[in-house]
Design a protein around this motif. Structure first.
Motif: not given
Length: 342
Positions: A57-80
């Motif tokens: 993810i490039v950015g700092q979007p709000p991510i609820a726990p249930e949304v994160l649960e669906r993001m199985k391949a996420l490796r890094c959040v780049f807060n620009v």
């Protein structure tokens, strides 16, 4: 486009991809990754397959726990945006080994340089002398230096000693300042290694000719610099605010300047943009800058370098090294407000 490419969710507001990447960088970014562009608010509504496949993810979007649960391949959040806000389940991210990184290092040198310029101006009255000259009211020679002082050899205090504090200290070293630092998040040895003295907040305030505030806003320090703090400062000392206005009781700061006890400069304000009738606009002894210290194109483009290099490292099974990683123990304490404009 091949779906074998890693997927990136791009929601960089208030930044844009064109802001943080040069055209060649952006072309490389688009060639190496499948990019789904959206707004921070719409990330949660992306199709299930996009969320499931997103590596970055490039950015700092709000991510609820249930949304994160669906993001199985996420490796890094780049807060620009670079100021961490408490809008995602950081503890879960850490448990899953997902990196959260910021590109704030790019702002350290530009902000430090403006802070140095502000200190020199407060010491030598450059802006006021120029305005007087334009009005034909200039004072020549020593008559124009009644309140002038040297930064060279002065007692300097720095509140906070992260990337910005260290960049500022490197610039000040040329002025042979006697520099004291208050930073409760760092062990004294790190300060000693950087050639500064580790001390208390009271000592920084009471024994400095120039006080630079470069501390982040946390759950523990909001408004911690108030009337008592300003009263402890040397009469005529300069207070330079460079990080976030949230660490300061701003009306108390204005009162301290208005009384003539100190002079001050700030690049940040409680509300931005500032109301046209805000009293700080007309306050003598107060140098103002419209949150522009770090907003240089060269700084934004360095973000693109950081993102691409760290993505390359992670793609190869290595940790990010260019961006600054959020720490489990401190990330949830951050209370910075996101910026409204580039």
């Amino acid at each position: 486009m091949s779906h074998s490419l890693p997927l990136v969710i791009s929601a960089p507001e208030p930044r844009t991809l064109d802001l943080i990447f040069t055209p060649p960088q952006l072309a490389r970014f688009r060639a190496k990754y499948r990019i789904v562009e959206t707004t921070p608010e719409d990330v949660a509504a992306l199709p299930a397959d996009v969320l499931a496949e997103a590596r970055y993810i490039v950015g700092q979007p709000p991510i609820a726990p249930e949304v994160l649960e669906r993001m199985k391949a996420l490796r890094c959040v780049f807060n620009v945006e670079s100021n961490l806000i408490n809008n995602m389940p950081y503890e879960t991210l850490f448990v899953r080994g997902i990196h959260v990184v910021t590109t704030g290092l790019v702002f350290a040198e530009p902000v430090a340089e403006l802070g140095l310029a502000m200190a020199l101006n407060l010491a030598r009255g450059i802006v006021d002398a120029d305005l007087a000259f334009r009005q034909g009211k200039e004072l020549w020679g020593g008559d124009g230096n009644k309140t002038a002082r040297l930064l060279s050899g002065a007692d300097v205090g720095i509140i906070g000693f992260g990337d910005l504090g260290r960049a500022l200290n490197r610039l000040l070293s040329a002025f042979r300042t006697r520099t004291k630092v208050f930073d409760p998040w760092l062990p004294p040895s790190i300060l000693i290694e950087n050639g500064v003295e580790s001390t208390t907040l009271d000592t920084v305030l009471s024994e400095s000719d120039f006080v630079f505030v470069v501390a982040s806003v946390t759950s523990e320090n909001q408004g911690f610099l108030g009337a008592d703090a300003f009263a402890k400062m040397r009469r005529g000392a300069a207070f330079i605010l460079l990080s976030r206005a949230g660490v300061v009781d701003f009306p108390a700061l204005m009162d301290a300047v208005r009384s003539g006890h100190i002079v001050a400069a700030s690049d940040v304000f409680p509300d931005e943009p500032l109301a046209k009738d805000h009293p700080v606009r007309a306050l003598p002894g107060f140098l103002r800058s419209a949150h522009r210290a770090g907003a240089l194109d060269i700084a934004f483009k360095r973000m693109g370098d950081m993102v691409l290099e760290d993505m390359d490292l992670i793609d190869r099974g290595l940790p990010p090294m260019r961006s600054k990683r959020a720490e489990r123990e401190t990330v949830s304490r951050m209370r910075s407000k996101p910026v409204d404009k580039n």
